[in-house]
Design a protein around this motif. Sequence first.
Motif, PDB file in Angstrom:
ATOM      1  N   TYR A 138       6.642   3.613   0.994  1.00  0.00           N
ATOM      2  CA  TYR A 138       5.507   3.755   0.170  1.00  0.00           C
ATOM      3  C   TYR A 138       4.956   2.265   0.279  1.00  0.00           C
ATOM      4  N   ASN A 142       0.992   1.962   1.405  1.00  0.00           N
ATOM      5  CA  ASN A 142      -0.237   1.702   0.298  1.00  0.00           C
ATOM      6  C   ASN A 142      -0.545   0.168   1.030  1.00  0.00           C
ATOM      7  N   SER A 145      -3.499   0.970   3.348  1.00  0.00           N
ATOM      8  CA  SER A 145      -4.713   1.332   2.724  1.00  0.00           C
ATOM      9  C   SER A 145      -5.599   0.218   2.047  1.00  0.00           C
ATOM     10  N   ALA A 185       0.951  -4.553  -3.709  1.00  0.00           N
ATOM     11  CA  ALA A 185       1.734  -3.208  -3.358  1.00  0.00           C
ATOM     12  C   ALA A 185       3.322  -3.128  -3.565  1.00  0.00           C
ATOM     13  N   TYR A 188       3.582  -2.320  -7.491  1.00  0.00           N
ATOM     14  CA  TYR A 188       3.223  -0.906  -7.462  1.00  0.00           C
ATOM     15  C   TYR A 188       4.252  -0.169  -6.949  1.00  0.00           C
ATOM     16  N   CYS A 189       4.912  -0.660  -5.882  1.00  0.00           N
ATOM     17  CA  CYS A 189       5.984   0.470  -5.369  1.00  0.00           C
ATOM     18  C   CYS A 189       7.279   0.114  -6.025  1.00  0.00           C
ATOM     19  N   ASP A 228      -1.409   7.751  -6.717  1.00  0.00           N
ATOM     20  CA  ASP A 228      -1.487   7.231  -5.082  1.00  0.00           C
ATOM     21  C   ASP A 228      -2.461   7.806  -4.556  1.00  0.00           C
ATOM     22  N   PHE A 232      -5.226   5.040  -3.340  1.00  0.00           N
ATOM     23  CA  PHE A 232      -4.904   4.672  -1.825  1.00  0.00           C
ATOM     24  C   PHE A 232      -5.380   5.870  -0.803  1.00  0.00           C
TER      25      PHE A 232
END
Length: 398
Positions: A138, A142, A145, A185, A188-189, A228, A232
């Motif tokens: 992930y 991400n 992106s 990132a 978020y992940c 997501d 992204f």
Amino acid sequence: MASTLSPFLDAEHDQRWEDNIHNKYKLYLNNFTENGTNQTFEDLPSPSYYSLYYRIIGTVFQGFIFVIGVLGNIMVVLVVLRTRSMHSPTNCYLVSLSIADLMVLTASVPNEILSYFLLSDEWIWGRVGCALFIFLQYLGINASSLSITAFTVERYIAICHPMRAQMVCTVSRAKKIIVGVWVFACLYCSPWLFLTKIEPIFYKGYSNRETCTFALSRKHYLGYFFSDLVLFYVFPLLLSCVLYSLIARILFSNEIPKNPGNNASRGSDSKRTSSMNARVQVVKMLAVVVAVFATLWVPYRVLVVYNSFAKERYMEPWFLMFCKTMIFINSAINPILYNAMSVKFRRAFTRMLSCGQRDQRLRNPYISASGSIRYNPSILTTTVSRTASCRVEQLQLL
């Protein structure tokens, strides 16, 4: 969910499989514990493996993509770091993109190939591996992106607002933005470190097997999946379409004077034309990177949206392999695009490789071209001068 890109693709396994098979597992454990006998052994699923043809196709294609992608992305990082003239804001974002692509490839492809030779849904890396590999997948996807979005915005400011770009589009600011991208990132992940778990699985004739699966019911993850999709994929593509349209309007409507009056203006016009051509080349390359990203991710994104609403989820194995392979290609193809579309990258790649060959000759001045060992002072002198020249060239503008 046991193989790679699990939350993306393999996590889409049929809910009926979860209900029926897991209930059989629990019934088997309960009966075995209470009665001391395996009364439900015949109800357990038979062990299943991928076909030999499926294994060969997946291993060959994905293995080739893995080798090319890892080597190519490492080359991009080394070229930008070692070549002074490549230290630009755009190339900083491309380094970030290459690191993210490396993360996706290394966290996904080896495990994906390994899964072709294990029992269905089997996971061998334990609880820590389950959480870590999914988190890294992930994170890499991400971060890539976000890196694409960052260099798109940077090119827009540099070309459409050149006065502001002198303060905004700098290497130091690009490095700070990249740090911010990766911190965001990671945060978020980070829930994926806690949203997975290890469960025992049972097949006829097998015991002590585990699978990496959801810690909660799958319906609780739909919001995460669609955030997501929007953050992204949809938003970066819409933003890129708008910004590249504005960039194209500026570049292709900018008229360069065609009737210079003196030698000074001729030199100025020539310099301006060269700069404009370089900008157009960079924009074309980055636009292709975005277009490839959008195209190669379409099969997976469509599958996730369809399976999120369909009563009968589509889980055809060959299509799953196709979706995963497209994602792996997206992480491997960018260095090839840089080499094909950017003269500066192509020259930098060539010089780094040629410098390595010259350094090898310098370390072996006694070896002739035929492989015989003899001292050749002319080769030594020439190699020394070329090696010194090569190192000087790395510090000069391409």
